[in-house]
Design a protein around this motif. Structure first.
Motif, short mmCIF file in Angstrom:
data_model
loop_
_atom_site.label_atom_id
_atom_site.label_comp_id
_atom_site.label_asym_id
_atom_site.label_seq_id
_atom_site.Cartn_x
_atom_site.Cartn_y
_atom_site.Cartn_z
N THR B 81 0.86 -1.17 0.00
CA THR B 81 0.00 0.00 0.00
C THR B 81 0.90 1.23 0.00
O THR B 81 2.07 1.13 0.36
CB THR B 81 -0.98 0.03 1.20
N ALA B 82 0.37 2.33 -0.43
CA ALA B 82 1.16 3.56 -0.44
C ALA B 82 0.27 4.70 -0.01
O ALA B 82 -0.93 4.70 -0.28
CB ALA B 82 1.70 3.83 -1.85
N THR B 83 0.85 5.64 0.68
CA THR B 83 0.05 6.73 1.22
C THR B 83 0.96 7.91 1.54
O THR B 83 2.13 7.93 1.17
CB THR B 83 -0.73 6.25 2.46
N SER B 84 0.40 8.85 2.25
CA SER B 84 1.14 10.02 2.69
C SER B 84 0.62 10.39 4.08
O SER B 84 -0.43 9.89 4.49
CB SER B 84 0.92 11.12 1.67
N GLY B 85 1.33 11.24 4.79
CA GLY B 85 1.04 11.61 6.18
C GLY B 85 -0.32 11.25 6.77
O GLY B 85 -0.42 10.35 7.59
N GLY B 87 -2.87 9.66 5.72
CA GLY B 87 -3.21 8.26 5.51
C GLY B 87 -2.32 7.35 6.31
O GLY B 87 -2.74 6.30 6.81
N PHE B 88 -1.07 7.76 6.49
CA PHE B 88 -0.12 6.97 7.28
C PHE B 88 -0.59 6.92 8.73
O PHE B 88 -0.54 5.87 9.37
CB PHE B 88 1.26 7.60 7.16
N SER E 135 1.30 11.05 15.52
CA SER E 135 0.67 11.71 14.38
C SER E 135 1.75 12.18 13.42
O SER E 135 2.86 12.48 13.83
CB SER E 135 -0.15 12.90 14.89
N HIS E 136 1.41 12.23 12.14
CA HIS E 136 2.39 12.66 11.16
C HIS E 136 2.67 14.16 11.31
O HIS E 136 1.83 14.91 11.81
CB HIS E 136 1.88 12.37 9.75
N GLY E 137 3.83 14.57 10.85
CA GLY E 137 4.16 15.99 10.89
C GLY E 137 4.77 16.40 12.21
O GLY E 137 4.67 15.68 13.20
N ASP E 138 5.37 17.54 12.22
CA ASP E 138 6.16 17.99 13.36
C ASP E 138 5.44 19.07 14.14
O ASP E 138 4.92 20.02 13.55
CB ASP E 138 7.48 18.56 12.85
N ARG E 139 5.41 18.91 15.46
CA ARG E 139 4.85 19.95 16.31
C ARG E 139 5.17 19.61 17.75
O ARG E 139 5.53 18.47 18.05
CB ARG E 139 3.33 20.08 16.11
N GLY E 140 5.03 20.57 18.62
CA GLY E 140 5.25 20.31 20.03
C GLY E 140 4.07 19.59 20.65
O GLY E 140 2.93 19.76 20.20
#
Ligand SMILES: Cc1ncc(C[n+]2csc(CCOP(=O)(O)OP(=O)(O)O)c2C)c(N)n1
Ligand SMILES: Cc1ncc(C[n+]2csc(CCOP(=O)(O)OP(=O)(O)O)c2C)c(N)n1
Ligand code: SF4
Ligand code: SF4
Ligand code: SF4
Ligand code: SF4
Ligand code: SF4
Ligand code: SF4
Ligand SMILES: [Mg+2]
Ligand SMILES: [Mg+2]
Lengths: 69, 381, 270, 181, 381, 270, 69, 181
Positions: B81-85, B87-88, E135-140
């Motif tokens: 499967t492939a996804t991005s943030g 969806g991950f 969770s995806h992505g960066d934050r405090g």
């Protein structure tokens, strides 16, 4: 339909597996011939001769604990 | 099924290269849900898979896609499967399931920027810690990363191989730059790369125990439909696969999930070390940033600065022994990342000493340029 | 006497279900249906989510896949699509199928993929101790609805039909022969087939709703399950508290994996 | 050849992404060089502005995006003004003279031709504007041979349009020649 | 609404104490989805909230529950959800949304054991890294932890306070032992604790900019329905809240999400230091394990071993400065955890030197006993 | 001339939608409906998911909440339940509402919570470049269905009715006055109301399906949207390729937030 | 209904905002009186006198770009 | 008072969890001690076996689970055999003599009474078996006063059953006295 089966003549062999019977009482409550009774938390076969082998007790036992032959 | 384009030079996006690499690795099942910047992987496979007798399905969401590939894998197909943030994030529960039930499969995350919807079309590397820790519960995790279309192709093959060898989901991270840059891919000859297929049980069905503890700690799961009837569950289970609450069994099982990766880390970890032998300063960089780092390296050397590059192609298990070894030799690390310093933490930890770790962080959706890295290094030495 | 032992994983017995839980009755009906149809267990897979009902597969000697809560259908979709020769049976609870799994439920029905779904409807989240489900009747008590449930419940069978299922039936564990019959019919259907089976949970539902005794719950089923032909003729008032039983939908239409195989043939000869 | 950076810019629908791909394939597949091609995917990509970048080199191309352009193609006024500041000193700017009226200031070589007009008038179809532009660019930049670009065009364009596209390329190439002469 | 049982002594489970603490903090909205071992929080609030005019809703899944509390928070109600591992994984995408859009809310995760369905009824501490990186992505990120029913009550109040103060989702972790142990809670008098309410805009609607960069880096979001019409989005956005792709704005926004926690870390971090002044060995422990550690401490001192306890009540931001300070004084750390060593990594990293970090990991669903900790310490000194 | 400027966030214009995208037409119809009903924008909230359609709220000067893909309804549920005095309008696309968001869609309908949902149905995932949605017709082309789509599509309005919605209508942007009228009716309904609006996506759907020109797409709507009364009388063959338009359901029943308020009254006086 | 509106006698003032018009052609295609035409990628008002103020161009313009007074 | 560990065990439905809660509340609320009560939540909790633990102390109770039991109440044979190994040397074992036939070996003081019988015969309701047991336990263990336990019972049992429960407690207490005498 179940009534017709009563035609069979061989005496019923009803077996309760006490390790598996959880004592829910379903077999007892819905036996059309009052063959069974609860005793000390498990089903007991009290009047096997009355059994018409309708199989309902076996069919409805959730615990694979009662068989009718 | 052989890849008939071996040896060919083709221009491909990183995303397309993943799709082609997957086919070369023997992948015949893809389930996904579209999301920028990964959708091209799905699109490409939606056309290609049925031509090879494989199956492509667009599921109702990412959770379902992850579930479907686990099911397909158990039914015997190498699955992707492939996804991005976003969806991950959604896939994490079922990724954990694949880890717990030890079902091989590959998950590609083409990272976009920002938390939440963030910057769907801009590059970042903000999911590198999530790839390790995104799912609840403890277990070992294998995460690869690619820096080019060529490497996307090769790392996808490697991801499948590691998944089948270690009976685990394997994650491959691309950043948007890698996913969307079209460049040359030399399709390797079939003889140039290895394809690892899943082990088959060597015991008859009545003696078969799917989760028996073996020496290499890796279970042997039979394919559904081949005569082995066993149970697969996400609950803690014993060697038959049936749930248990026995502390000894549970404890051993959970520990094994970590250990089966750790004891094989030498086989899994691969780093590219560039000019590190005599380096006084080491750049630690991965993904598209490693490309900038390589350019920077050349410029540094020109300027007489002894810089070297430590480029992990496997982020997890983290190459901490190798970092520690390098840390003993250099005056400091420079860690440019398109995030707030996620892997720099690991470098710091791995050092186990006061080696300075200088961070360079961009989170504005713009790539880190070679010049920026050079400037930082100059400032440091 | 029917010999269930051949079909079960005996070492896992007695099962974990409570005394009087209807789930064991369904398991037995399924075993009989499989036996009578002469299905190959090597080529069958049972897939379930999480819940008391979803523990069913673990007790059967067959390929079994106990997945995550609500997700049995996607896993099953993967299994089936990867190998359409496998017969895939999905076991799910009312919460599993219609709360967290509601989306997969309507989508699997929409695709009309050849899966046989047995939905154990006990009106409650049994496994977690009796919280409301989307099928808990308005006014019933649950651990998260101690003031009485406010939310209307789904007509789940109706939803499956609206979404695109090709076979839908409703039955219950008191009417155990009907239950077996509908399961058997569903197993024979090529397409998405659903049997919604009303089953008592004396522990988590009965206890809070004046039916702590399993027998009382079975009696409720006996008295309130109404054949659909009769139900259709009843007034709204008469329908109050009754549940219709019977085959609610049985149509033939294109099945997903078969369509996919056609596509493969097409693109390979192009 | 050292790193050579090209940006093709204009408005959406002018086929500049395809032109970028062709250029990259000409370099990488038919010329044996390295080439990377990138484009923007943001909301701007669907609206007015469109751009594709190609970096060509005989060495490894590490950093894939253009930093200092060697060549900018600008088919619209907007793109010309927006991007010309990225052109390096002495770089090449090719513009469509019918649309770019205001010329940017800077130290670069400007080549101006009515690219769209050539496509419409001489080739007979506005859709081949991109290929006409490729012809001019090939001639002027001299980084890739005429032959390689033609092969790459033929490998990419829909069946049945080969002739049309060859004509477009040739017309562009000719225009390039005139500009150089 | 005042808590009318203040000063009372009550016996409560940790879960119930969370529910009561939430009510005391002013929480009037709960959306959840049942899951062991957290369900009692929902059950308790389903009864209590309507009595206070608040709202309880059981949503169709955890994702929906997380979405609902964000919506409710924007409409002006302090909002809570509670879950456990699998549900925590599912909530991650929307937790990230709350982080990105800066919507205050509280998420309680009563940790169970194992990845996937794992051990639903047994204790573990395996989600402590996920709470930071899930969770995806960066934050405090702010993550609290509680070790008892009393602390569950107090930390729930604190979680709401920090959420409102820093405009961010706050996570509170309990382990199953804390969640399910019934013990004494002394309901504090209202005067004994602070309640922080959300700031209101001090500018009129036509001048109002929700995400304007202020000195404390914390935005001021108006409540829907109070006359301020602005846009909330999970996309990168400018100070009006409208999406943008401008690198300068995006970069500043993402960086601010980390910085707004980091610059206030002194205000956020709280550790309990027990007998650390003269300690030669420091135990680092949190949650129910800290209880065992305190018992162990007493036994060590009896045996003449100078052990001390470093007990963070805030896991993230990680108290790295404090650890580094302690690391300079002790001969080593002992880190008992009900996981494979998740926070031990952070201790190692924070030391920035070769201070040995000894791990004690249980993953069999059984609590770590004081005796085990004592034994490890004895083996170490 | 209608003055839209008062209702929009002018600084965000021109909007990001493509030339000929129907989404702007719906936005305008909504603005007119709001204007004519005299609704207070301070006391209204627009909530959307992710997609081209879901960018709608950002253009309106009203309280706006642009959430995560598929999740507009849960967020909206939270907003509405927390403050039932707010009028809550949900904007969603066919993918947003019926693919990833399908579960929330049926549950919000089941609860019959007072939300007005405008579902922009363009048969495709527009935002991500044209992948299939659960509403893409069988045989249509999409970037993930280049061999032609195999999966049957939902009758989404039918699904909403089966799930429990109290008002459901279908319309399109060619029939722009009808569109405004149905939106207006939906806004006035107390309960879960849905307006499914067929809208062209020339870029991601049209281009692949021989309707690249916006005008062609509008003509398709003109020719193929059939009033429901007429549609009901058509044969299956006549229905081929046609879509029914009209009010499909309009019933009164208990609304969720009102029921909740009754519960609060009850328990507070107990 | 739209026909009746033609009763009004004041001449129509039709305005196209070129910065917002994306040139989709919808207003042009469906004007019942052929008042409009496409020119250089935007709608142009060619025959304002024929306009019956049916308002359909304004109603259907997706871009808030054309108004009729 | 030092840490004192109690485990109440038997089969599901015997109300042992409630008894544990009462004991803990008696100690913590009415006696001013600290007390923690735990129970198992696993699948075993719904089936046959049931157990509740209470730890009482006048100091802080750090570790909440029982490690070495001071007192074990076992109402069934199964629970008696399963748990008695956790009893510390010299600890107290209270058993229901009608159900526990096989006595475990070990160095502890065993008190045996027909607890269920007392509930059925003397109080008239099997459901109060747990309260009878509490009476015996209170008397024998002496860790909490009779008065506090009674208050805690009254605060917990359903309205209208206070008298019945007081009688049950008293009968148990009396049985405890007899055992000690
Ligand atoms: C993601 C997730 N959320 C919640 C749970 C907790 N959970 C387990 S089973 C269940 C409900 C089961 O109800 P149902 O499907 O009706 O099955 P039953 O037990 O009634 O047969 C829940 C909420 C979980 N395991 N995973
Ligand atoms: C969790 C998640 N998955 C996928 C996406 C990518 N995505 C954004 S919009 C969209 C589909 C939009 O389709 P639709 O709802 O029909 O809206 P349209 O653009 O057609 O108006 C998708 C798949 C996302 N943002 N988040
Ligand atoms: S078969 Fe069972 S139910 Fe039927 S009569 Fe005999 S004992 Fe009774
Ligand atoms: S139905 Fe089965 S389990 Fe129930 S009492 Fe009878 S034999 Fe026992
Ligand atoms: S809790 Fe209910 S559903 Fe679960 S096993 Fe017990 S009776 Fe069955
Ligand atoms: S892609 Fe389609 S839906 Fe999106 S703005 Fe363009 S036309 Fe509209
Ligand atoms: S109002 Fe518009 S559409 Fe109608 S006649 Fe006038 S110009 Fe044409
Ligand atoms: S409908 Fe609007 S955008 Fe389209 S051409 Fe006419 S004025 Fe321009
Ligand atoms: Mg249920
Ligand atoms: Mg759409």
């Amino acid at each position: 339909m179940t009534e017709e089966q009563s035609a069979r003549k061989e005496p019923a062999v009803i077996t309760v597996k006490p390790e598996w019977c959880k004592g829910c009482g379903i077999c007892v409550a819905f036996c059309p011939k009052d063959v069974l009774e609860m005793e000390g938390g498990t089903a007991k076969v009290l009047r096997p001769d009355d059994c018409i082998k309708c199989m309902l007790c076996e069919l409805r036992c959730p615990d694979f604990a009662i068989t009718v032959e | 099924m052989e890849n008939d384009s071996s040896g060919q030079i083709r221009m491909m996006q990183g995303n397309q290269a993943c799709a082609e690499g997957a086919l070369a690795a023997g992948c015949r099942f893809f389930a996904g849900y579209p999301i920028t910047p990964s959708s091209e992987i799905a699109e490409h496979l939606s056309v290609a898979l049925p031509k090879l007798g494989g199956k492509f399905i667009q599921m109702e969401d990412e959770i379902a896609a992850m579930g479907a590939i686990i099911g397909a894998s158990l039914a015997g197909m190498k699955s992707l499967t492939a996804t991005s943030g976003p969806g991950f994030s959604l896939k994490q529960e079922n990724i954990g399931y694949a880890g717990m039930a030890e079902v091989p499969c590959v998950v590609i995350n083409v990272m976009r920027g920002g938390p939440s919807t963030g910057m769907p079309t801009l590059p970042a590397q903000m999911d590198v810690q999530q790839a390790r820790w995104g799912s609840h519960g403890d277990r070992g995790v294998i995460v690869l990363v690619a820096d080019s279309a060529q490497e996307s192709y090769e790392q996808t093959i490697r991801a499948f191989n590691l998944a089948e060898k270690y009976m685990t989901p394997v994650i491959l991270l691309l950043d948007e730059i890698v996913g969307h840059t079209t460049e040359k891919v030399i399709i390797p000859e079939r003889s140039e790369y290895e394809i690892i297929d899943r082990k088959k049980p060597d015991l008859p069905p009545d003696k078969y125990l799917p989760y028996r503890e073996t020496e290499d700690l890796i279970p042997v799961l039979a394919t559904f439909g081949t005569g082995y009837k066993y149970n697969v569950t996400g609950l803690c289970h014993n060697e038959t696969g049936f749930p248990t609450n026995d502390p000894a069994i549970i404890g051993a099982q959970i520990k094994r999930l970590t250990d089966k990766i750790i004891i094989h880390k030498k086989d899994i970890i691969r780093n590219r070390m560039v000019m590190l032998e005599d380096a006084e300063i080491a750049i630690f960089a991965y993904g598209s940033v490693a490309r900038s780092a390589r350019s920077a390296l050349a410029k540094c050397r020109e300027a007489g600065i002894k810089a070297g590059l430590f480029q992990p192609t496997v982020l997890w298990p983290f190459p901490e022994d190798d970092i520690r070894e390098v840390a003993g030799r250099v005056k400091g690390f420079v860690v440019p990342e398109m995030n707030m310093g996620q892997m720099a933490r690991e470098v710091e930890r791995a050092c186990r000493r006061d080696t300075p770790v200088h961070r360079l962080n961009r989170v504005d959706g713009q790539p880190i340029t070679p010049g920026e890295i050079v400037d930082l290094i100059k400032g440091v030495v | 006497m029917f010999n269930y032992l051949e079909y079960i994983r005996e070492s896992n017995f007695p099962h974990i279900w409570c005394a009087g839980c209807g789930d064991g009755i369904i398991l037995k009906a399924l075993i009989r249906a499989i036996d009578k149809l002469g299905m190959s267990r090597d080529e069958s897979v049972m897939v379930s989510g999480i819940g008391c009902s979803s523990r069913t597969p673990g007790y059967m000697d067959i390929n079994t896949l106990h997945t995550t809560h609500g997700r049995a259908l996607p896993f099953a979709t993967g299994v089936k699509l990867a190998n359409p020769d496998l017969k895939v049976i999905v076991i799910t609870g009312d919460g599993d199928a219609t709360a967290i799994g509601g989306n997969h439920f309507i989508h699997a029905a929409r695709r009309n993929i050849d899966l046989t779904v047995l939905l154990y409807n006990n009106y409650i989240y049994g496994m977690t101790g009796g919280q409301c489900s989307p099928m808990t009747p308005v006014g019933s008590k649950a651990s998260t609805a101690q003031h009485g449930n406010l939310e209307p419940s789904f007509n789940t069978s109706g939803l499956a039909i609206a979404a695109g299922a090709s076979f839908v039936a409703r039955t219950d564990v008191y009417h155990v022969q009907q239950c077996e019959k509908f399961i058997s019919k569903a197993l024979q259907k090529k397409g998405f087939s659903l049997v919604e089976i009303m089953t008592p949970c004396p522990t988590a539902y009965g206890r809070r709703n004046k039916m702590a005794n399993p027998v009382t719950m079975m009696e409720w089923l006996k008295d309130n399950m109404v054949p659909v032909a009769k139900y259709d003729k009843m007034t709204d008032q008469e329908r109050e508290g009754k549940v219709s039983a019977g085959i609610l939908c049985d149509i033939d239409k294109a099945e997903f994996t078969a369509e996919y195989d056609k596509l493969i043939k097409k693109v390979r000869t192009e | 050849m050292e790193r050579y950076e090209i940006r093709l810019s204009g408005s959406g629908g002018q086929g500049l992404i395809l032109a970028g791909k062709i250029l990259a394939e000409a370099a990488a597949i038919y010329e044996g060089l390295n080439a990377v091609q990138t484009q923007s995917y943001g909301p701007e990509a669907r609206g007015g502005a469109s751009k594709a970048e190609v970096v060509i080199s005989d060495g490894e191309i590490e950093y894939p995006k253009a930093i200092e352009l060697d060549l900018l193609l600008a088919l619209t006024q907007e793109s010309c003004l927006k991007y010309s500041s990225d052109l390096k000193k002495g770089g090449i700017l090719i513009i469509d003279s019918s649309f770019v009226k205001e010329l940017p200031k800077g130290d670069f070589r400007i080549y101006s031709a009515p690219i769209n007009e050539i496509a419409v008038d001489k080739v007979g179809k506005a859709v081949v504007t991109n290929i006409v532009a490729l012809g001019i660019l090939t001639k002027i930049s001299k980084v890739i041979s005429e032959d390689s670009v033609k092969k790459a065009i033929l490998a990419r364009v829909p069946k049945g349009t080969e002739e049309l596209n060859m004509k477009a390329f040739d017309e562009g190439f000719k225009a390039g020649e005139e500009l150089l002469s």
